[in-house]
Motif scaffolding. Structure first.
Motif, PDB file in Angstrom:
ATOM      1  N   CYS A  41     -11.155  -9.624  23.501  1.00 47.23           N
ATOM      2  CA  CYS A  41     -12.172  -8.507  23.876  1.00 47.23           C
ATOM      3  C   CYS A  41     -12.225  -7.194  22.924  1.00 47.23           C
ATOM      4  O   CYS A  41     -13.028  -6.949  22.345  1.00 47.23           O
ATOM      5  CB  CYS A  41     -12.185  -7.840  25.250  1.00 47.23           C
ATOM      6  N   LEU A  42     -10.953  -6.876  22.697  1.00 45.63           N
ATOM      7  CA  LEU A  42     -10.714  -5.772  21.808  1.00 45.63           C
ATOM      8  C   LEU A  42     -11.137  -6.356  20.252  1.00 45.63           C
ATOM      9  O   LEU A  42     -11.617  -5.195  19.437  1.00 45.63           O
ATOM     10  CB  LEU A  42      -9.484  -5.135  21.472  1.00 45.63           C
ATOM     11  N   ASN A  44     -13.276  -8.654  19.674  1.00 39.94           N
ATOM     12  CA  ASN A  44     -14.879  -9.511  19.459  1.00 39.94           C
ATOM     13  C   ASN A  44     -15.901  -8.623  20.114  1.00 39.94           C
ATOM     14  O   ASN A  44     -16.995  -9.164  20.267  1.00 39.94           O
ATOM     15  CB  ASN A  44     -14.557 -10.773  20.047  1.00 39.94           C
ATOM     16  N   ASP A  45     -15.591  -7.669  20.802  1.00 41.10           N
ATOM     17  CA  ASP A  45     -16.831  -6.728  21.516  1.00 41.10           C
ATOM     18  C   ASP A  45     -17.710  -7.455  22.316  1.00 41.10           C
ATOM     19  O   ASP A  45     -18.862  -7.701  21.886  1.00 41.10           O
ATOM     20  CB  ASP A  45     -17.433  -5.759  20.494  1.00 41.10           C
ATOM     21  N   ASP A  47     -20.530  -8.523  25.214  1.00 42.14           N
ATOM     22  CA  ASP A  47     -21.563  -8.091  25.766  1.00 42.14           C
ATOM     23  C   ASP A  47     -21.431  -7.566  27.243  1.00 42.14           C
ATOM     24  O   ASP A  47     -21.995  -6.704  27.753  1.00 42.14           O
ATOM     25  CB  ASP A  47     -22.973  -8.627  25.710  1.00 42.14           C
ATOM     26  N   ARG A  68     -12.080  -0.079  27.888  1.00 43.05           N
ATOM     27  CA  ARG A  68     -13.218   1.149  27.833  1.00 43.05           C
ATOM     28  C   ARG A  68     -12.769   2.159  26.919  1.00 43.05           C
ATOM     29  O   ARG A  68     -13.585   2.952  26.534  1.00 43.05           O
ATOM     30  CB  ARG A  68     -13.249   1.768  29.117  1.00 43.05           C
ATOM     31  N   ARG A  70     -11.912   1.763  24.020  1.00 40.90           N
ATOM     32  CA  ARG A  70     -12.359   1.444  22.602  1.00 40.90           C
ATOM     33  C   ARG A  70     -14.144   1.184  22.894  1.00 40.90           C
ATOM     34  O   ARG A  70     -14.636   1.230  21.922  1.00 40.90           O
ATOM     35  CB  ARG A  70     -11.851   0.023  22.288  1.00 40.90           C
ATOM     36  N   TYR A  71     -14.217   0.460  23.888  1.00 40.14           N
ATOM     37  CA  TYR A  71     -15.899   0.233  24.299  1.00 40.14           C
ATOM     38  C   TYR A  71     -16.235   0.798  25.438  1.00 40.14           C
ATOM     39  O   TYR A  71     -16.466   0.152  26.423  1.00 40.14           O
ATOM     40  CB  TYR A  71     -16.130  -1.453  24.247  1.00 40.14           C
ATOM     41  N   THR A  74     -19.719  -0.694  26.940  1.00 39.03           N
ATOM     42  CA  THR A  74     -19.726  -2.149  27.541  1.00 39.03           C
ATOM     43  C   THR A  74     -19.837  -2.440  29.019  1.00 39.03           C
ATOM     44  O   THR A  74     -18.576  -1.840  29.457  1.00 39.03           O
ATOM     45  CB  THR A  74     -18.682  -2.997  26.732  1.00 39.03           C
TER      46      THR A  74
END
Length: 79
Positions: A41-42, A44-45, A47, A68, A70-71, A74
Motif C-alpha cells: 500500500c505504501l 502503490n497508493d 484507491d 494514513r 502517508r496517504y 485515501t
C-alpha cells in the motif's frame, strides 16, 4: 481503481475479492499478511483499503494509522 483487501482469514479475503470483482474497472489486490499489505500500500497508493480489525502482528488500527500517515485522503474501510 485498485482496492487493497487485507484480512488474515483467507475465506474472508476470497469473499471480499468476489464482491469487489463484480464492480466495473476495479482491481482487487489481496493480502493475508498485514505487513506485506502495508508495504504494498505504501509503495502503490491504492484507491481504497479494506482492512480487517483484528489481525496478528499488525492489527487493522495500526495498519490504518501507518497508511494514513502517508496517504491521509485515501478511504479506508475497516471490517
Amino acid at each position: 481503481m485498485k482496492v487493497a483487501i487485507i484480512d488474515d482469514v483467507q475465506t474472508n479475503v476470497m469473499l471480499l475479492k468476489a464482491l469487489v470483482q463484480k464492480l466495473p474497472d476495479v482491481e482487487p489486490i489481496c493480502f493475508t499478511d498485514p505487513q506485506l499489505a502495508l508495504d504494498w500500500c505504501l509503495a502503490n497508493d491504492p484507491d481504497l483499503v479494506v482492512v480487517d480489525f483484528m489481525m496478528p502482528g499488525l492489527n487493522g488500527t495500526e495498519l490504518t494509522q501507518k497508511f494514513r500517515a502517508r496517504y491521509p485522503e485515501t478511504p479506508v474501510l475497516m471490517v
